[in-house]
Design a protein around this motif. Structure first.
Motif, PDB file in Angstrom:
ATOM      1  N   GLN A   1      -1.463 -54.665 -18.849  1.00 49.18           N
ATOM      2  CA  GLN A   1      -1.947 -53.900 -17.694  1.00 49.18           C
ATOM      3  C   GLN A   1      -2.317 -54.831 -16.538  1.00 49.18           C
ATOM      4  OE1 GLN A   1      -1.651 -50.800 -17.200  1.00 49.18           O
ATOM      5  NE2 GLN A   1      -2.656 -50.818 -15.225  1.00 49.18           N
ATOM      6  N   CYS A   2      -2.949 -55.953 -16.843  1.00 48.10           N
ATOM      7  CA  CYS A   2      -3.288 -56.927 -15.785  1.00 48.10           C
ATOM      8  C   CYS A   2      -2.033 -57.438 -15.103  1.00 48.10           C
ATOM      9  CB  CYS A   2      -4.081 -58.092 -16.363  1.00 48.10           C
ATOM     10  SG  CYS A   2      -5.762 -57.655 -16.819  1.00 48.10           S
ATOM     11  N   ARG A   3      -1.009 -57.702 -15.883  1.00 44.88           N
ATOM     12  CA  ARG A   3       0.255 -58.182 -15.322  1.00 44.88           C
ATOM     13  C   ARG A   3       0.852 -57.133 -14.380  1.00 44.88           C
ATOM     14  NH1 ARG A   3       3.057 -59.332 -19.938  1.00 44.88           N
ATOM     15  NH2 ARG A   3       1.855 -61.238 -20.096  1.00 44.88           N
ATOM     16  N   ILE A   4       0.851 -55.882 -14.801  1.00 37.97           N
ATOM     17  CA  ILE A   4       1.385 -54.802 -13.960  1.00 37.97           C
ATOM     18  C   ILE A   4       0.584 -54.708 -12.660  1.00 37.97           C
ATOM     19  CG2 ILE A   4       1.722 -52.301 -13.798  1.00 37.97           C
ATOM     20  CD1 ILE A   4       3.731 -53.722 -15.624  1.00 37.97           C
ATOM     21  N   LEU A   5      -0.745 -54.740 -12.761  1.00 35.90           N
ATOM     22  CA  LEU A   5      -1.584 -54.650 -11.565  1.00 35.90           C
ATOM     23  C   LEU A   5      -1.358 -55.841 -10.635  1.00 35.90           C
ATOM     24  CD1 LEU A   5      -4.904 -53.307 -13.090  1.00 35.90           C
ATOM     25  CD2 LEU A   5      -3.297 -52.075 -11.644  1.00 35.90           C
ATOM     26  N   CYS A   6      -1.161 -57.024 -11.196  1.00 39.14           N
ATOM     27  CA  CYS A   6      -0.888 -58.202 -10.364  1.00 39.14           C
ATOM     28  C   CYS A   6       0.405 -58.017  -9.570  1.00 39.14           C
ATOM     29  CB  CYS A   6      -0.800 -59.458 -11.220  1.00 39.14           C
ATOM     30  SG  CYS A   6      -2.397 -60.022 -11.825  1.00 39.14           S
ATOM     31  N   PHE A   7       1.431 -57.474 -10.214  1.00 38.67           N
ATOM     32  CA  PHE A   7       2.686 -57.228  -9.502  1.00 38.67           C
ATOM     33  C   PHE A   7       2.497 -56.181  -8.397  1.00 38.67           C
ATOM     34  CE2 PHE A   7       4.911 -59.110 -13.216  1.00 38.67           C
ATOM     35  CZ  PHE A   7       5.661 -60.047 -12.519  1.00 38.67           C
ATOM     36  N   GLU A   8       1.713 -55.145  -8.686  1.00 42.04           N
ATOM     37  CA  GLU A   8       1.460 -54.118  -7.673  1.00 42.04           C
ATOM     38  C   GLU A   8       0.700 -54.693  -6.480  1.00 42.04           C
ATOM     39  OE1 GLU A   8      -0.491 -50.938  -9.733  1.00 42.04           O
ATOM     40  OE2 GLU A   8       1.343 -50.277 -10.729  1.00 42.04           O
ATOM     41  N   ILE A   9      -0.296 -55.527  -6.749  1.00 41.78           N
ATOM     42  CA  ILE A   9      -1.056 -56.163  -5.662  1.00 41.78           C
ATOM     43  C   ILE A   9      -0.152 -57.081  -4.860  1.00 41.78           C
ATOM     44  CG2 ILE A   9      -2.903 -57.840  -5.188  1.00 41.78           C
ATOM     45  CD1 ILE A   9      -4.415 -56.540  -7.570  1.00 41.78           C
ATOM     46  N   ARG A  10       0.708 -57.840  -5.563  1.00 38.24           N
ATOM     47  CA  ARG A  10       1.643 -58.738  -4.880  1.00 38.24           C
ATOM     48  C   ARG A  10       2.570 -57.954  -3.965  1.00 38.24           C
ATOM     49  NH1 ARG A  10       2.101 -63.962  -3.577  1.00 38.24           N
ATOM     50  NH2 ARG A  10       3.854 -64.946  -4.558  1.00 38.24           N
ATOM     51  N   GLU A  11       3.061 -56.814  -4.455  1.00 46.29           N
ATOM     52  CA  GLU A  11       3.943 -55.974  -3.644  1.00 46.29           C
ATOM     53  C   GLU A  11       3.225 -55.459  -2.399  1.00 46.29           C
ATOM     54  OE1 GLU A  11       6.712 -51.968  -4.046  1.00 46.29           O
ATOM     55  OE2 GLU A  11       5.541 -52.649  -5.764  1.00 46.29           O
ATOM     56  N   LEU A  12       1.978 -55.013  -2.557  1.00 41.54           N
ATOM     57  CA  LEU A  12       1.212 -54.536  -1.409  1.00 41.54           C
ATOM     58  C   LEU A  12       0.963 -55.658  -0.404  1.00 41.54           C
ATOM     59  CD1 LEU A  12      -1.384 -52.245  -3.190  1.00 41.54           C
ATOM     60  CD2 LEU A  12       0.497 -51.519  -1.719  1.00 41.54           C
ATOM     61  N   ASN A  13       0.680 -56.856  -0.902  1.00 42.92           N
ATOM     62  CA  ASN A  13       0.481 -57.994  -0.005  1.00 42.92           C
ATOM     63  C   ASN A  13       1.758 -58.313   0.772  1.00 42.92           C
ATOM     64  OD1 ASN A  13      -2.208 -58.391  -0.645  1.00 42.92           O
ATOM     65  ND2 ASN A  13      -1.769 -59.858  -2.268  1.00 42.92           N
ATOM     66  N   LEU A  14       2.874 -58.283   0.100  1.00 47.17           N
ATOM     67  CA  LEU A  14       4.154 -58.554   0.778  1.00 47.17           C
ATOM     68  C   LEU A  14       4.477 -57.483   1.818  1.00 47.17           C
ATOM     69  CD1 LEU A  14       6.273 -59.847  -2.229  1.00 47.17           C
ATOM     70  CD2 LEU A  14       5.350 -61.182  -0.336  1.00 47.17           C
ATOM     71  N   GLN A  15       4.181 -56.237   1.494  1.00 49.09           N
ATOM     72  CA  GLN A  15       4.395 -55.156   2.465  1.00 49.09           C
ATOM     73  C   GLN A  15       3.501 -55.354   3.692  1.00 49.09           C
ATOM     74  OE1 GLN A  15       3.716 -51.487   0.384  1.00 49.09           O
ATOM     75  NE2 GLN A  15       5.643 -51.576  -0.722  1.00 49.09           N
ATOM     76  N   ALA A  16       2.263 -55.762   3.463  1.00 46.05           N
ATOM     77  CA  ALA A  16       1.335 -55.996   4.587  1.00 46.05           C
ATOM     78  C   ALA A  16       1.825 -57.158   5.438  1.00 46.05           C
ATOM     79  CB  ALA A  16      -0.067 -56.267   4.057  1.00 46.05           C
ATOM     80  N   LEU A  17       2.371 -58.193   4.817  1.00 48.45           N
ATOM     81  CA  LEU A  17       2.880 -59.335   5.569  1.00 48.45           C
ATOM     82  C   LEU A  17       4.107 -58.966   6.421  1.00 48.45           C
ATOM     83  CD1 LEU A  17       2.483 -62.230   3.005  1.00 48.45           C
ATOM     84  CD2 LEU A  17       1.245 -61.943   5.137  1.00 48.45           C
ATOM     85  N   THR A  18       4.959 -58.105   5.864  1.00 49.25           N
ATOM     86  CA  THR A  18       6.149 -57.720   6.630  1.00 49.25           C
ATOM     87  C   THR A  18       5.809 -56.801   7.800  1.00 49.25           C
ATOM     88  OG1 THR A  18       6.583 -55.887   5.112  1.00 49.25           O
ATOM     89  CG2 THR A  18       7.697 -57.983   4.659  1.00 49.25           C
ATOM     90  N   GLN A  19       4.698 -56.119   7.740  1.00 51.41           N
ATOM     91  CA  GLN A  19       4.303 -55.219   8.834  1.00 51.41           C
ATOM     92  C   GLN A  19       3.644 -55.976   9.969  1.00 51.41           C
ATOM     93  OE1 GLN A  19       1.905 -52.182   7.067  1.00 51.41           O
ATOM     94  NE2 GLN A  19       3.631 -51.206   6.047  1.00 51.41           N
ATOM     95  N   ARG A  20       3.252 -57.213   9.757  1.00 51.74           N
ATOM     96  CA  ARG A  20       2.596 -58.004  10.811  1.00 51.74           C
ATOM     97  C   ARG A  20       3.578 -58.466  11.846  1.00 51.74           C
ATOM     98  NH1 ARG A  20      -1.801 -61.751   7.666  1.00 51.74           N
ATOM     99  NH2 ARG A  20      -3.082 -60.040   6.977  1.00 51.74           N
TER     100      ARG A  20
END
Length: 125
Positions: A106-125
């Motif tokens: 579950q921690c691994r899955i959540l880490c991937f989800e957080i990473r995806e959200l961070n990447l999406q936030a970076l692309t919107q900048r």
């Protein structure tokens, strides 16, 4: 408490050499112990005087006054259970020490989800 100590000691020393039938026997004795403790706890704490049940007594009037919340659904909780527990269990090796494996999954899955959200936030900048 005796069974808990015995089980922990047995797991630390013998778990690698246990046969599947021995693992099943240990799991069954552990489940019997847990069920016994639950029964004892139910007998000792047989009232419903705890906050969650007490809060429900206030909900009756709120539901009558405002109706049920349209945005509340149990589907999200069911999906979370599937993701958190069932997928983690399926990814584990189903041995006696499956809980850390489910948590790690579950921690691994959540880490991937957080990473995806961070990447999406970076692309919107």
């Amino acid at each position: 408490m005796e069974l808990v100590k015995k089980r922990k000691k047995d797991e630390e020393t013998n778990a690698e050499t246990w046969t599947p039938s021995k693992k099943q026997l240990e799991m069954n004795s552990w489940l019997d112990y847990i069920n016994h403790e639950i029964d004892v706890s139910k007998e000792l704490d047989a009232d419903f005087n705890f906050p969650k049940i007490h809060l429900m007594s206030h909900w009756i009037e709120q539901i009558r006054r405002y109706a049920a919340l349209e945005q509340y659904s149990a589907e999200r909780h069911q999906q979370a259970h599937k993701t958190n527990v069932k997928d983690g269990w399926n990814a584990s090796n189903h041995n006696l020490n499956y809980v850390p494996q489910v948590i790690t999954f579950q921690c691994r899955i959540l880490c991937f989800e957080i990473r995806e959200l961070n990447l999406q936030a970076l692309t919107q900048r």
